[in-house]
Design a protein around this motif. Sequence first.
Motif, PDB file in Angstrom:
ATOM      1  N   ARG A   1       0.822  -1.203   0.000  1.00 58.77           N
ATOM      2  CA  ARG A   1       0.000   0.000   0.000  1.00 58.77           C
ATOM      3  C   ARG A   1       0.859   1.256   0.000  1.00 58.77           C
ATOM      4  O   ARG A   1       2.041   1.231   0.362  1.00 58.77           O
ATOM      5  N   VAL A   2       0.261   2.364  -0.434  1.00 57.50           N
ATOM      6  CA  VAL A   2       0.902   3.673  -0.408  1.00 57.50           C
ATOM      7  C   VAL A   2       0.202   4.498   0.661  1.00 57.50           C
ATOM      8  O   VAL A   2      -1.012   4.622   0.648  1.00 57.50           O
ATOM      9  N   GLY A   3       0.966   5.056   1.592  1.00 62.67           N
ATOM     10  CA  GLY A   3       0.333   5.869   2.616  1.00 62.67           C
ATOM     11  C   GLY A   3       1.027   5.757   3.951  1.00 62.67           C
ATOM     12  O   GLY A   3       2.142   5.226   4.058  1.00 62.67           O
ATOM     13  N   PRO A   4       0.383   6.267   5.009  1.00 62.35           N
ATOM     14  CA  PRO A   4       0.977   6.267   6.335  1.00 62.35           C
ATOM     15  C   PRO A   4       1.296   4.857   6.842  1.00 62.35           C
ATOM     16  O   PRO A   4       0.797   3.858   6.325  1.00 62.35           O
ATOM     17  N   LEU A   5       2.124   4.813   7.874  1.00 60.64           N
ATOM     18  CA  LEU A   5       2.574   3.552   8.458  1.00 60.64           C
ATOM     19  C   LEU A   5       1.421   2.672   8.903  1.00 60.64           C
ATOM     20  O   LEU A   5       0.429   3.142   9.454  1.00 60.64           O
ATOM     21  N   ARG A   6       1.559   1.376   8.656  1.00 62.60           N
ATOM     22  CA  ARG A   6       0.668   0.367   9.227  1.00 62.60           C
ATOM     23  C   ARG A   6       1.526  -0.520  10.113  1.00 62.60           C
ATOM     24  O   ARG A   6       2.558  -1.048   9.680  1.00 62.60           O
ATOM     25  N   LEU A   7       1.110  -0.687  11.345  1.00 67.89           N
ATOM     26  CA  LEU A   7       1.924  -1.375  12.346  1.00 67.89           C
ATOM     27  C   LEU A   7       2.209  -2.824  11.962  1.00 67.89           C
ATOM     28  O   LEU A   7       3.345  -3.285  12.032  1.00 67.89           O
ATOM     29  N   VAL A   8       1.171  -3.546  11.576  1.00 68.76           N
ATOM     30  CA  VAL A   8       1.341  -4.960  11.243  1.00 68.76           C
ATOM     31  C   VAL A   8       1.969  -5.123   9.862  1.00 68.76           C
ATOM     32  O   VAL A   8       2.915  -5.878   9.676  1.00 68.76           O
TER      33      VAL A   8
ATOM     34  N   LEU B   1     -13.893  10.970   3.245  1.00 65.81           N
ATOM     35  CA  LEU B   1     -12.562  10.677   3.759  1.00 65.81           C
ATOM     36  C   LEU B   1     -12.185   9.229   3.484  1.00 65.81           C
ATOM     37  O   LEU B   1     -11.067   8.932   3.045  1.00 65.81           O
ATOM     38  N   LEU B   2     -13.131   8.320   3.718  1.00 69.33           N
ATOM     39  CA  LEU B   2     -12.875   6.903   3.437  1.00 69.33           C
ATOM     40  C   LEU B   2     -12.657   6.690   1.943  1.00 69.33           C
ATOM     41  O   LEU B   2     -11.792   5.903   1.542  1.00 69.33           O
ATOM     42  N   MET B   3     -13.420   7.375   1.111  1.00 67.96           N
ATOM     43  CA  MET B   3     -13.265   7.237  -0.332  1.00 67.96           C
ATOM     44  C   MET B   3     -11.886   7.709  -0.779  1.00 67.96           C
ATOM     45  O   MET B   3     -11.245   7.068  -1.627  1.00 67.96           O
ATOM     46  N   ALA B   4     -11.417   8.819  -0.211  1.00 67.28           N
ATOM     47  CA  ALA B   4     -10.081   9.308  -0.559  1.00 67.28           C
ATOM     48  C   ALA B   4      -9.028   8.263  -0.208  1.00 67.28           C
ATOM     49  O   ALA B   4      -8.087   8.018  -0.986  1.00 67.28           O
ATOM     50  N   ASN B   5      -9.169   7.652   0.956  1.00 69.07           N
ATOM     51  CA  ASN B   5      -8.242   6.607   1.379  1.00 69.07           C
ATOM     52  C   ASN B   5      -8.302   5.409   0.430  1.00 69.07           C
ATOM     53  O   ASN B   5      -7.278   4.859   0.024  1.00 69.07           O
ATOM     54  N   ASN B   6      -9.502   5.013   0.050  1.00 73.36           N
ATOM     55  CA  ASN B   6      -9.667   3.807  -0.767  1.00 73.36           C
ATOM     56  C   ASN B   6      -9.302   4.025  -2.236  1.00 73.36           C
ATOM     57  O   ASN B   6      -8.864   3.087  -2.906  1.00 73.36           O
ATOM     58  N   VAL B   7      -9.493   5.239  -2.742  1.00 71.96           N
ATOM     59  CA  VAL B   7      -9.047   5.541  -4.109  1.00 71.96           C
ATOM     60  C   VAL B   7      -7.533   5.401  -4.192  1.00 71.96           C
ATOM     61  O   VAL B   7      -6.995   4.835  -5.147  1.00 71.96           O
TER      62      VAL B   7
ATOM     63  N   LEU C   1      -7.424  17.831  -6.143  1.00 70.31           N
ATOM     64  CA  LEU C   1      -6.447  16.747  -6.017  1.00 70.31           C
ATOM     65  C   LEU C   1      -7.075  15.391  -6.300  1.00 70.31           C
ATOM     66  O   LEU C   1      -6.465  14.525  -6.931  1.00 70.31           O
ATOM     67  N   MET C   2      -8.300  15.192  -5.815  1.00 68.86           N
ATOM     68  CA  MET C   2      -8.964  13.913  -6.043  1.00 68.86           C
ATOM     69  C   MET C   2      -9.223  13.693  -7.526  1.00 68.86           C
ATOM     70  O   MET C   2      -9.065  12.577  -8.037  1.00 68.86           O
ATOM     71  N   ILE C   3      -9.608  14.716  -8.242  1.00 68.11           N
ATOM     72  CA  ILE C   3      -9.933  14.562  -9.660  1.00 68.11           C
ATOM     73  C   ILE C   3      -8.674  14.470 -10.524  1.00 68.11           C
ATOM     74  O   ILE C   3      -8.614  13.700 -11.491  1.00 68.11           O
TER      75      ILE C   3
ATOM     76  N   LYS D   1      -0.869  10.431  -9.354  1.00 68.66           N
ATOM     77  CA  LYS D   1       0.005   9.635  -8.504  1.00 68.66           C
ATOM     78  C   LYS D   1      -0.691   9.359  -7.175  1.00 68.66           C
ATOM     79  O   LYS D   1      -1.302  10.256  -6.585  1.00 68.66           O
ATOM     80  N   ARG D   2      -0.608   8.128  -6.709  1.00 64.90           N
ATOM     81  CA  ARG D   2      -1.306   7.742  -5.475  1.00 64.90           C
ATOM     82  C   ARG D   2      -0.839   8.564  -4.280  1.00 64.90           C
ATOM     83  O   ARG D   2      -1.622   8.913  -3.402  1.00 64.90           O
ATOM     84  N   LYS D   3       0.437   8.889  -4.240  1.00 64.14           N
ATOM     85  CA  LYS D   3       0.955   9.654  -3.109  1.00 64.14           C
ATOM     86  C   LYS D   3       0.374  11.065  -3.059  1.00 64.14           C
ATOM     87  O   LYS D   3       0.313  11.686  -1.996  1.00 64.14           O
ATOM     88  N   SER D   4      -0.050  11.579  -4.208  1.00 61.79           N
ATOM     89  CA  SER D   4      -0.610  12.934  -4.238  1.00 61.79           C
ATOM     90  C   SER D   4      -1.959  13.005  -3.526  1.00 61.79           C
ATOM     91  O   SER D   4      -2.454  14.097  -3.228  1.00 61.79           O
ATOM     92  N   LEU D   5      -2.564  11.839  -3.254  1.00 64.00           N
ATOM     93  CA  LEU D   5      -3.857  11.818  -2.573  1.00 64.00           C
ATOM     94  C   LEU D   5      -3.722  11.778  -1.055  1.00 64.00           C
ATOM     95  O   LEU D   5      -4.706  11.954  -0.341  1.00 64.00           O
ATOM     96  N   ILE D   6      -2.508  11.535  -0.558  1.00 67.92           N
ATOM     97  CA  ILE D   6      -2.308  11.441   0.895  1.00 67.92           C
ATOM     98  C   ILE D   6      -2.730  12.720   1.616  1.00 67.92           C
ATOM     99  O   ILE D   6      -3.416  12.661   2.650  1.00 67.92           O
TER     100      ILE D   6
END
Length: 293
Positions: free
Chosen positions: A72-79, A185-191, A255-257, A261-266
């Motif tokens: 995945r691209v985005g903030p840290l996931r612990l597991v 917010l969830l949609m932005a994360n999932n896109v 930004l959403m439209i 780049k996936r990182k640009s949505l963070i």
Amino acid sequence: MATAAQWIQGARPRTLPAAIAPVVIGTAAAFEMDAFRPLNAILAALVALLLQIGVNYANDYSDGVRGTDENRVGPLRLVGSGAARPELVKYAAFAAFGVAMLFGLALIIITQTWWLLLVGVGCVMAAWGYTGGKNPYGYMGLGDVFVFVFFGLVATLGTTYTQAGQISLPAVVGAIGTGLIACALLMANNVRDIPSDIQAGKRTLAVRLGDKHARESYVLMLAVAILLVVILAPTRPWMLIVLLLIPASLMPAWLMINGRKRKSLIPVLKQTGLINLGYAALFSLGLVLSHGL
């Protein structure tokens, strides 16, 4: 062992406004009915925050053990990152749920609304079932529905009811509005996660809609949430103050439209969280100012 900073990051602070906003709106609706109860509002806020943190850790655990977070691209996931053992993240989720239930029980005892015990149990089950269990509904594209119901309708109307003993039209409008922004917010994360989710077999609503339509749905949800206050304007003219959020919504919508780049949505996650807080603040201010007319 994960550091304290990593545990805080794993709690996903950028999603926490989605928990606070409905409590603020629900409390303002109670205030308009001359039924503001500070202690009840604080307890409701603690329940909402802990449930949000719990679902974030539960999501981290469940996606991590399934391998969904490996690419995945985005903030840290612990597991997914290996920063924390899966069982520790699961225990953190259960601890957050447990403390939330204690605060919820205190609120129920104070208000004598015993039927809310069933609502509380439903909230915890929904929080765990998002990505946990054998058939997580988040993997079937139903996560957005549950976010709207629990972080919009239930959180807002529950807050109002535990203070006023009833609900009102502004509470309903505010519940729909903040629920839609939480869904955005969830949609932005999932896109952002569409490629890795497809690879992992996670059929979120964003995956089902496809990249283009999922991005458009984000803009639509923000627009409906903000413009919905027009319904209240004839009797509560100060509610139009919520329209001041339109300029603040232009950048994340752009930004959403256009963010290929996936990182640009963070950054959109943080911006949407702030929009939700701004929505709650302006919506509540509108109710308070209109109440004085």
